[in-house]
Design an enzyme around this catalytic site. Structure first.
Site, short mmCIF file in Angstrom:
data_model
loop_
_atom_site.label_atom_id
_atom_site.label_comp_id
_atom_site.label_asym_id
_atom_site.label_seq_id
_atom_site.Cartn_x
_atom_site.Cartn_y
_atom_site.Cartn_z
N LEU A 36 31.48 40.03 53.12
CA LEU A 36 32.46 41.19 52.58
C LEU A 36 32.22 41.14 51.13
N SER A 70 36.84 25.85 57.68
CA SER A 70 36.13 27.33 57.41
C SER A 70 35.18 27.47 58.31
N ILE A 105 29.39 33.41 50.44
CA ILE A 105 29.50 33.52 51.80
C ILE A 105 29.40 32.25 52.63
N PRO A 143 29.23 40.16 44.24
CA PRO A 143 29.55 39.54 42.96
C PRO A 143 30.30 40.37 41.89
N GLU A 177 40.00 34.67 51.32
CA GLU A 177 40.86 35.31 52.40
C GLU A 177 42.01 35.71 51.44
P1 TGC Z 1 44.10 49.98 51.49
O1 TGC Z 1 43.89 51.47 51.17
O2 TGC Z 1 45.24 49.43 51.48
O3 TGC Z 1 43.59 49.83 53.05
C1 TGC Z 1 42.24 50.46 53.48
C2 TGC Z 1 42.20 50.68 55.04
O4 TGC Z 1 42.64 49.30 55.54
C3 TGC Z 1 43.90 49.36 56.25
N1 TGC Z 1 44.18 47.74 55.94
C4 TGC Z 1 44.41 47.09 56.98
N2 TGC Z 1 44.13 46.87 58.18
C5 TGC Z 1 44.09 45.61 58.82
N3 TGC Z 1 44.73 44.50 58.33
C6 TGC Z 1 45.20 44.72 57.01
N4 TGC Z 1 45.61 43.41 56.38
C7 TGC Z 1 45.05 45.82 56.49
N5 TGC Z 1 45.34 45.86 55.00
C8 TGC Z 1 44.89 47.21 54.84
C9 TGC Z 1 44.68 50.23 55.51
O5 TGC Z 1 45.83 50.78 56.53
C10 TGC Z 1 43.69 51.28 55.51
O6 TGC Z 1 43.35 52.11 56.51
P2 TGC Z 1 42.96 53.34 56.93
O7 TGC Z 1 43.10 53.94 58.26
O8 TGC Z 1 44.21 54.12 56.22
O9 TGC Z 1 41.68 53.73 56.06
O10 TGC Z 1 42.92 49.14 50.87
P3 TGC Z 1 42.69 48.69 49.29
O11 TGC Z 1 41.49 48.91 48.70
O12 TGC Z 1 43.95 49.26 48.59
O13 TGC Z 1 42.93 47.11 49.32
C11 TGC Z 1 43.99 46.44 49.71
C12 TGC Z 1 43.85 44.85 49.55
C13 TGC Z 1 43.84 44.86 48.05
C14 TGC Z 1 45.40 44.47 50.26
C15 TGC Z 1 42.62 44.67 50.28
O14 TGC Z 1 41.53 44.88 49.71
C16 TGC Z 1 42.44 43.05 49.97
O15 TGC Z 1 43.15 42.17 51.37
N6 TGC Z 1 41.64 42.28 49.24
C17 TGC Z 1 41.50 40.93 49.35
C18 TGC Z 1 40.11 40.85 49.75
C19 TGC Z 1 39.79 39.47 50.53
O16 TGC Z 1 40.58 38.88 51.01
N7 TGC Z 1 38.71 39.44 50.83
C20 TGC Z 1 38.16 38.02 51.70
C21 TGC Z 1 36.71 37.99 52.03
S1 TGC Z 1 36.37 36.87 53.51
C22 TGC Z 1 36.58 35.38 53.00
O17 TGC Z 1 37.02 35.15 51.98
C23 TGC Z 1 36.25 34.17 53.99
S2 TGC Z 1 36.65 32.81 53.40
C24 TGC Z 1 36.74 32.11 54.78
C25 TGC Z 1 36.68 30.77 54.98
O18 TGC Z 1 35.62 30.00 54.52
O19 TGC Z 1 37.56 30.27 55.73
P1 FAD Z 2 38.36 38.36 41.61
O1 FAD Z 2 38.71 39.38 42.60
O2 FAD Z 2 37.50 38.78 40.52
O3 FAD Z 2 39.72 37.88 41.10
C1 FAD Z 2 39.92 37.13 39.91
C2 FAD Z 2 41.37 37.00 39.52
O4 FAD Z 2 41.97 38.12 39.21
C3 FAD Z 2 42.01 36.33 40.78
O5 FAD Z 2 43.28 35.52 40.22
C4 FAD Z 2 42.68 37.50 41.36
O6 FAD Z 2 43.95 37.30 42.15
C5 FAD Z 2 43.20 38.32 39.90
N1 FAD Z 2 43.27 39.87 40.22
C6 FAD Z 2 42.18 40.79 40.87
N2 FAD Z 2 42.66 41.89 41.00
C7 FAD Z 2 44.11 41.88 40.66
C8 FAD Z 2 45.10 42.69 40.60
N3 FAD Z 2 44.99 44.02 40.97
N4 FAD Z 2 46.38 42.24 40.22
C9 FAD Z 2 46.56 40.95 39.56
N5 FAD Z 2 45.42 40.04 39.65
C10 FAD Z 2 44.36 40.53 40.22
N6 FAD Z 2 33.86 36.04 51.03
C11 FAD Z 2 33.30 36.47 52.26
O7 FAD Z 2 33.20 37.80 52.05
N7 FAD Z 2 32.96 35.70 53.31
C12 FAD Z 2 32.95 34.46 53.06
O8 FAD Z 2 32.67 33.60 53.98
C13 FAD Z 2 33.69 34.00 51.89
N8 FAD Z 2 33.84 32.47 51.83
C14 FAD Z 2 34.30 31.97 50.60
C15 FAD Z 2 34.00 30.36 50.64
C16 FAD Z 2 34.52 30.08 49.11
C17 FAD Z 2 34.46 28.38 49.03
C18 FAD Z 2 34.82 30.91 48.19
C19 FAD Z 2 35.38 30.18 46.96
C20 FAD Z 2 35.10 32.31 48.39
C21 FAD Z 2 34.64 32.59 49.51
N9 FAD Z 2 34.45 34.16 49.68
C22 FAD Z 2 34.02 34.90 50.91
C23 FAD Z 2 35.03 35.07 48.61
C24 FAD Z 2 36.55 35.19 48.34
O9 FAD Z 2 37.03 36.05 49.51
C25 FAD Z 2 36.83 35.84 46.93
O10 FAD Z 2 36.45 34.89 46.01
C26 FAD Z 2 38.03 36.33 46.88
O11 FAD Z 2 38.25 37.36 47.64
C27 FAD Z 2 38.20 36.71 45.39
O12 FAD Z 2 37.26 37.56 44.73
P2 FAD Z 2 36.85 37.12 43.54
O13 FAD Z 2 36.39 35.74 43.35
O14 FAD Z 2 35.43 38.02 43.08
O15 FAD Z 2 37.79 37.22 42.57
#
Ligand code: TGC
Ligand code: FAD
Length: 388
Positions: A135, A95, A167, A138, A367
């Site tokens: 990103l 990570s 984060i 809460p 992710e």
């Molecule tokens: P949506 O309307 O589908 O898309 C908005 C715009 O984004 C484009 N797009 C992408 N572009 C590049 N790569 C992708 N994978 C893309 N997915 C969508 C899309 O084409 C659009 O572009 P434009 O030009 O039309 O504006 O967006 P939505 O609001 O419906 O959301 C789609 C969804 C649910 C898949 C997205 O919000 C999502 O992936 N949610 C999950 C959030 C997430 O993964 N968060 C992670 C935070 S970082 C983290 O967790 C770090 S942990 C790291 C560690 O410790 O290792």
């Molecule tokens: P929520 O979005 O509230 O989801 C709760 C549950 O509801 C999940 O099971 C989810 O899949 C489900 N759910 C939500 N929407 C739907 C739907 N439409 N349909 C069906 N099910 C749904 N984020 C960063 O930005 N940067 C980082 O560096 C980072 N590091 C992290 C490190 C750790 C250790 C952890 C645990 C998290 C980290 N995150 C980071 C945050 C991480 O990306 C989020 O926890 C993740 O995206 C899920 O968001 P949430 O926890 O708010 O869950």
């Protein structure tokens, strides 16, 4: 006895250069991480994280697949192999590297100005500066479009207000890439963490990814100059583009955690005797070991396939989702099964299994959760977006 990688000849699919990358990362992990990481997990910390980050920088794994600015310019497959070896030690260490290279550095490298790149990328590649990526909030996790953090203009300056949550690297970072709503849509900001109004309190009480720093980011009237904004991207596609990079690393990394647990289970089963025989000699144990090896082998083959596609420039986001969903889910299943093979010892930090198992609970969620990647794939298959 055949080593798990030899059963399907996985190593033979790699070039000598790719094998060399894996060996050098493994050597550093064996010397600097494996002997200590159980203790770090128990303490809930990575002591001397700056020192370790510099060593990872010297090895060339920070921003490893990026070109220029002090980055190693290696292939995506080589980067994936490095992630596998790092996560074979601990998901928290992978990570640290993922967030540095695939999220913070990638955002600067892809969307930053020349000045922003020159200021941060060489220092981050060397491990002299640590980055984080804000990103999640809460009230905005899976749905980052609903983020509330705002950036408003004050003259030519920007003022940032809001909160980020969960984060990685937050409390130790020198620079935060913060995504915020503006009048112009979502934009990315480069925030030096010594800017007044910025703080990053540590999140405590985690039972997963304990050898990793996880923080809240608090932005209270953080004043930044006009050139703090990442100029080359606007909208959610900015952060989502970075996530593709980090998710790709996880496709490989999860198989590293799985390999460690699988190998621990095989070794333990060979040594533990019950009913007068090693438990490895019982058919039910062999069934577990074989099923784990099948899923591990398929997961590595999938990671390699996606790596080759990424190197060819043809990897699509939904293919990354396919790999992240499958490989983390299967790795967690492998670790849980390994835990049963170790019996009571399976819950002890004297063995790596429960640590990896608990870590993967975070990897399953961050992710993009299992549900989000399922919906991405569902949309690709049917044409219907079912997120809202
Ligand atoms: P949506 O309307 O589908 O898309 C908005 C715009 O984004 C484009 N797009 C992408 N572009 C590049 N790569 C992708 N994978 C893309 N997915 C969508 C899309 O084409 C659009 O572009 P434009 O030009 O039309 O504006 O967006 P939505 O609001 O419906 O959301 C789609 C969804 C649910 C898949 C997205 O919000 C999502 O992936 N949610 C999950 C959030 C997430 O993964 N968060 C992670 C935070 S970082 C983290 O967790 C770090 S942990 C790291 C560690 O410790 O290792
Ligand atoms: P929520 O979005 O509230 O989801 C709760 C549950 O509801 C999940 O099971 C989810 O899949 C489900 N759910 C939500 N929407 C739907 C739907 N439409 N349909 C069906 N099910 C749904 N984020 C960063 O930005 N940067 C980082 O560096 C980072 N590091 C992290 C490190 C750790 C250790 C952890 C645990 C998290 C980290 N995150 C980071 C945050 C991480 O990306 C989020 O926890 C993740 O995206 C899920 O968001 P949430 O926890 O708010 O869950």
């Amino acid at each position: 006895m055949t080593p798990v990688n030899d059963l399907a000849g996985l190593n033979e699919l790699l070039t000598p250069e790719e094998r060399a990358v894996g060996a050098s990362v493994r050597q550093l992990c064996a010397e600097r991480i494996d002997p200590y990481v159980g203790e770090w997990f128990e303490q809930g910390d990575i002591p001397r994280i700056r020192e370790l980050t510099k060593e990872l920088g010297a090895l060339g794994v920070l921003g490893m697949h990026l070109e220029g600015y002090g980055c190693a310019g290696m292939s995506a497959t080589e980067y994936g192999i490095a992630c596998l070896e790092l996560e074979a030690s601990d998901s928290g260490v992978r990570s640290l590297v993922s967030v540095q290279g695939s999220l913070a550095m990638f955002a600067l490298w892809r969307y930053g100005s020349e000045e922003q790149k020159q200021r941060w990328l060489p220092a981050m590649a060397a491990g002299d500066a640590i980055g984080c990526f804000g990103l999640t909030e809460p009230d905005a996790g899976s749905d980052p479009a609903s983020m509330r953090t705002k950036a408003r203009r004050d003259g030519t300056d920007w003022i940032l207000d809001g909160r980020k949550m969960w984060i990685t690297n937050g409390s130790v970072a020198d620079v935060a890439i913060v995504w915020a709503q503006t009048e112009d849509g979502v934009r990315g900001f480069v925030v030096p963490t010594d800017t007044p109004g910025f703080s990053a309190p540590l999140i405590k009480h985690k039972l997963s990814l304990r050898a990793s720093i996880t923080s809240e980011l608090v932005l209270d009237g953080v004043r930044l100059p006009a050139d703090a904004m990442l100029p080359e991207v606007r909208g959610l596609k900015g952060p989502l583009g970075c996530l593709n990079e980090a998710r790709y690393g996880i496709v490989w990394g999860a198989m590293g955690a799985a390999r460690t647990c699988l190998e621990a289970a095989i070794e333990y089963a060979g040594q533990r005797t019950q009913f007068g025989r090693p438990i490895a000699a019982f058919q039910l144990t062999q069934q577990k070991l074989v099923d784990m090896t099948l899923e591990y082998t398929k997961g590595v083959l999938l990671a390699l396939h996606l790596g080759r596609r990424k190197d060819a420039g043809s990897l699509r986001p939904e293919q990354v989702s396919l790999g992240k969903l499958n490989n983390v889910r299967e790795a967690l299943d492998i670790c849980r099964t390994a835990r049963t093979v170790l019996g009571a010892n399976g819950i002890s930090l004297e063995f790596p299994v429960i640590r990896h198992m608990n870590n993967l609970e975070s990897v399953l969620t961050y992710e993009g959760t299992v549900e989000m990647h399922t919906l991405v794939l569902g949309q690709a298959l049917t044409g219907h977006a079912a997120f809202r």
